[in-house]
Every structure is written in C-alpha cells, then in structure tokens.
Design a protein around this motif. Sequence first.
Motif, PDB file in Angstrom:
ATOM      1  N   ALA A 181      47.416  76.141   1.091  1.00 26.33           N
ATOM      2  CA  ALA A 181      47.735  75.583   2.444  1.00 26.33           C
ATOM      3  C   ALA A 181      47.090  74.060   2.441  1.00 26.33           C
ATOM      4  O   ALA A 181      47.495  73.242   3.000  1.00 26.33           O
ATOM      5  N   ARG A 182      45.652  73.992   1.847  1.00 23.41           N
ATOM      6  CA  ARG A 182      45.242  72.706   1.741  1.00 23.41           C
ATOM      7  C   ARG A 182      45.961  71.540   1.197  1.00 23.41           C
ATOM      8  O   ARG A 182      46.358  70.445   1.539  1.00 23.41           O
ATOM      9  N   GLN A 183      46.639  72.150   0.077  1.00 19.69           N
ATOM     10  CA  GLN A 183      47.472  71.347  -0.855  1.00 19.69           C
ATOM     11  C   GLN A 183      48.677  70.909   0.040  1.00 19.69           C
ATOM     12  O   GLN A 183      49.132  69.698  -0.265  1.00 19.69           O
ATOM     13  N   GLY A 184      49.171  71.711   0.523  1.00 27.28           N
ATOM     14  CA  GLY A 184      50.531  71.440   1.434  1.00 27.28           C
ATOM     15  C   GLY A 184      50.295  70.505   2.293  1.00 27.28           C
ATOM     16  O   GLY A 184      51.155  69.650   2.547  1.00 27.28           O
ATOM     17  N   GLN A 185      49.036  70.804   3.041  1.00 23.67           N
ATOM     18  CA  GLN A 185      48.892  69.876   4.321  1.00 23.67           C
ATOM     19  C   GLN A 185      48.588  68.222   3.593  1.00 23.67           C
ATOM     20  O   GLN A 185      48.986  67.358   4.068  1.00 23.67           O
ATOM     21  N   ALA A 186      47.796  68.279   2.366  1.00 23.05           N
ATOM     22  CA  ALA A 186      47.341  67.040   2.036  1.00 23.05           C
ATOM     23  C   ALA A 186      48.935  66.339   1.292  1.00 23.05           C
ATOM     24  O   ALA A 186      49.127  65.153   1.655  1.00 23.05           O
ATOM     25  N   SER A 187      49.652  67.034   0.997  1.00 20.41           N
ATOM     26  CA  SER A 187      51.156  66.683   0.473  1.00 20.41           C
ATOM     27  C   SER A 187      51.921  66.194   1.590  1.00 20.41           C
ATOM     28  O   SER A 187      52.380  64.968   1.883  1.00 20.41           O
ATOM     29  N   ARG A 188      52.124  66.739   2.872  1.00 18.67           N
ATOM     30  CA  ARG A 188      52.557  66.456   3.905  1.00 18.67           C
ATOM     31  C   ARG A 188      51.792  65.025   4.604  1.00 18.67           C
ATOM     32  O   ARG A 188      52.681  64.168   4.931  1.00 18.67           O
ATOM     33  N   ASP A 189      50.397  64.965   4.577  1.00 19.92           N
ATOM     34  CA  ASP A 189      50.015  63.973   4.960  1.00 19.92           C
ATOM     35  C   ASP A 189      50.298  62.575   4.148  1.00 19.92           C
ATOM     36  O   ASP A 189      50.552  61.743   4.559  1.00 19.92           O
ATOM     37  N   LEU A 190      50.376  62.817   2.763  1.00 21.06           N
ATOM     38  CA  LEU A 190      50.753  61.780   2.032  1.00 21.06           C
ATOM     39  C   LEU A 190      52.164  61.273   2.411  1.00 21.06           C
ATOM     40  O   LEU A 190      52.587  60.161   2.289  1.00 21.06           O
ATOM     41  N   ASP A 191      53.098  62.117   2.526  1.00 21.61           N
ATOM     42  CA  ASP A 191      54.387  61.944   2.674  1.00 21.61           C
ATOM     43  C   ASP A 191      54.597  61.087   4.134  1.00 21.61           C
ATOM     44  O   ASP A 191      55.414  60.050   4.195  1.00 21.61           O
ATOM     45  N   GLU A 192      53.850  61.410   5.140  1.00 24.76           N
ATOM     46  CA  GLU A 192      53.675  60.747   6.344  1.00 24.76           C
ATOM     47  C   GLU A 192      53.407  59.509   6.263  1.00 24.76           C
ATOM     48  O   GLU A 192      53.959  58.379   6.587  1.00 24.76           O
ATOM     49  N   GLN A 193      52.148  59.194   5.562  1.00 22.96           N
ATOM     50  CA  GLN A 193      51.973  58.167   5.231  1.00 22.96           C
ATOM     51  C   GLN A 193      52.562  56.916   4.582  1.00 22.96           C
ATOM     52  O   GLN A 193      52.860  55.830   4.830  1.00 22.96           O
ATOM     53  N   LEU A 194      53.411  57.698   3.711  1.00 23.77           N
ATOM     54  CA  LEU A 194      54.285  56.981   2.478  1.00 23.77           C
ATOM     55  C   LEU A 194      55.614  56.439   3.668  1.00 23.77           C
ATOM     56  O   LEU A 194      56.009  55.261   3.673  1.00 23.77           O
ATOM     57  N   THR A 195      55.900  57.325   4.580  1.00 26.16           N
ATOM     58  CA  THR A 195      57.143  57.061   5.448  1.00 26.16           C
ATOM     59  C   THR A 195      56.722  55.905   6.244  1.00 26.16           C
ATOM     60  O   THR A 195      57.503  54.959   6.655  1.00 26.16           O
ATOM     61  N   HIS A 196      55.467  55.919   7.066  1.00 25.56           N
ATOM     62  CA  HIS A 196      54.867  54.761   7.918  1.00 25.56           C
ATOM     63  C   HIS A 196      54.822  53.450   7.092  1.00 25.56           C
ATOM     64  O   HIS A 196      55.321  52.422   7.576  1.00 25.56           O
ATOM     65  N   THR A 197      54.306  53.398   5.875  1.00 23.64           N
ATOM     66  CA  THR A 197      54.093  52.339   5.073  1.00 23.64           C
ATOM     67  C   THR A 197      55.424  51.582   4.792  1.00 23.64           C
ATOM     68  O   THR A 197      55.884  50.761   4.703  1.00 23.64           O
ATOM     69  N   GLU A 198      56.398  52.559   4.189  1.00 19.34           N
ATOM     70  CA  GLU A 198      57.748  51.997   4.206  1.00 19.34           C
ATOM     71  C   GLU A 198      58.557  51.539   5.345  1.00 19.34           C
ATOM     72  O   GLU A 198      59.270  50.424   5.166  1.00 19.34           O
ATOM     73  N   ALA A 199      58.148  51.996   6.512  1.00 17.30           N
ATOM     74  CA  ALA A 199      58.760  51.561   7.588  1.00 17.30           C
ATOM     75  C   ALA A 199      58.149  50.078   7.975  1.00 17.30           C
ATOM     76  O   ALA A 199      59.148  49.216   8.268  1.00 17.30           O
ATOM     77  N   ALA A 200      56.962  49.731   7.650  1.00 19.77           N
ATOM     78  CA  ALA A 200      56.216  48.456   7.722  1.00 19.77           C
ATOM     79  C   ALA A 200      56.965  47.519   6.954  1.00 19.77           C
ATOM     80  O   ALA A 200      57.260  46.464   7.117  1.00 19.77           O
ATOM     81  N   CYS A 201      57.006  48.078   5.411  1.00 24.48           N
ATOM     82  CA  CYS A 201      57.794  47.428   4.569  1.00 24.48           C
ATOM     83  C   CYS A 201      59.111  46.663   4.824  1.00 24.48           C
ATOM     84  O   CYS A 201      59.523  45.671   4.616  1.00 24.48           O
ATOM     85  N   GLN A 202      59.966  47.484   5.629  1.00 21.82           N
ATOM     86  CA  GLN A 202      61.257  47.440   5.998  1.00 21.82           C
ATOM     87  C   GLN A 202      61.157  46.214   6.971  1.00 21.82           C
ATOM     88  O   GLN A 202      61.853  45.437   6.909  1.00 21.82           O
ATOM     89  N   ARG A 203      60.182  46.292   7.907  1.00 21.71           N
ATOM     90  CA  ARG A 203      59.898  45.468   8.898  1.00 21.71           C
ATOM     91  C   ARG A 203      59.849  43.951   8.403  1.00 21.71           C
ATOM     92  O   ARG A 203      60.235  42.680   8.576  1.00 21.71           O
ATOM     93  N   VAL A 204      58.795  43.850   7.262  1.00 21.06           N
ATOM     94  CA  VAL A 204      58.481  42.645   6.656  1.00 21.06           C
ATOM     95  C   VAL A 204      59.631  42.233   5.891  1.00 21.06           C
ATOM     96  O   VAL A 204      60.057  40.969   5.963  1.00 21.06           O
ATOM     97  N   TRP A 205      60.554  42.898   5.317  1.00 18.36           N
ATOM     98  CA  TRP A 205      61.773  42.858   4.699  1.00 18.36           C
ATOM     99  C   TRP A 205      62.501  42.084   5.251  1.00 18.36           C
ATOM    100  O   TRP A 205      63.249  40.839   5.018  1.00 18.36           O
TER     101      TRP A 205
END
Length: 216
Positions: free
Chosen positions: A16-40
């Motif tokens: 359960a903890r591993q799954g939550q950590a993976s979901r948190d990483l995926d969420e951070q990645l999505t937000h960061t990629e959205a920021a990069c798209q704005r920069v691009w």
Amino acid sequence: MGFLQQLKDRATDVQARQGQASRDLDEQLTHTEAACQRVWQYLSELAVQLNVLQPAARPLALDARAPWPAMRLADFRFDARRKILRSREVFEHLAMGWRVVPVDPACPPQSEVSVNFPPDLARVEARLAAGQVRFNRVEERNPDTNKLLAVRFEHDMAARGSVVFTPDHDQGRVHLRLQGVVGFQVQTLVLAAHEVSTDRLDDLARAIVGDLDVFL
C-alpha cells in the motif's frame, strides 16, 4: 492471529505504501511536465519575437572605469531536450540563449581592461565568466623583479546570456539558472511546478529586456 497472517498483513501495508509512493511520484511528474510545457510554449515564441525586436541591453562593464558601449540582444535561440524517466519521455531541460553585441556595427570587435588589486581581479574574472566573454589574460610584470604589476584582459566586445530550466520531476519543482540576464551575473532559483506560471514567465521576459530590475 497466526504468524503467517501477520506477515501477510505486513506485506499488504508495504504494498500500500509503495503504491501510494508511486502515485505521488506520478502526480509530481505530471505537474512538472505541465510546467515544462508552459515554458516550452512561452520561450519558443519569446525567442521569435525578441529576434525581431533586438532589445537594448542593460549597461555593462567589466570594470567601473571601463564601461561598454551601447549593446543590444540578438540571435535568440530556444532548445529543449528530453529523456526517459520510469519508461516515460519527459523534459530534461529547456533553454534560451542569446548574444550581446554592440549597437554600432563599427564598434571595435575587441577591447581590454587592466586591474592590479585582488578584489578587482576576482570581480572582473567573475564577470567575464558570467557573460561568457572570450578573453586572453596577460600578466604585466616588473622586468627587474618579476613582481606582478597588473593583469590585463584582452576581450571580445561581445557576451552571451541564457536561461535554463531543469525540471526535478520527483520533487515537483524546476531549477532555473539565469546567466547574463541582469548584468554580468549568474543567478539561480528553484520554483515549485505550480509557480511556473505565465505571469512568472512574463516577469522573466521583462527582466531579459530590462523592464524589470529584479526577477528573483
């Protein structure tokens, strides 16, 4: 409760903890990629417009006694690189660079500045590095004692500037490095992904063209 059941319960908690950590990483990645798209989107268009405008550069000087002539910003170029992170293609960095050249095309292509005190020497060397100015260092010494009298820097009358965005997808933030945006300085800043907004990028553009004194 048997020992086997205890082990099963522990394993379930770990999963359960591993799954939550993976979901948190995926969420951070999505937000960061959205920021990069704005920069691009922003920087790729900004480079086009600034190549037309070729705005005036801020007043520049490697040493207070030797100010540079009027300069302009030119040859803006945007570049973005990608990489693979956890089987997903993401931005590695995004950058825009430009040249700082004399307004007067008849301006001599080279100049020089001479310093003879350690603080002045350190300051000039730091400014040369920050402006990515090509130079040749010449030591002037007393012919009899070999004592160092001064250091002369023969340098190109041209510099470079750049902004580089480097995302940290796991932390959900973006590292920003400004070189030659505000005079001969190197500045760094870390922004959370959600802080990389159009308003923030507008401030960066204003800083580049000299309409904003302090971006950080």
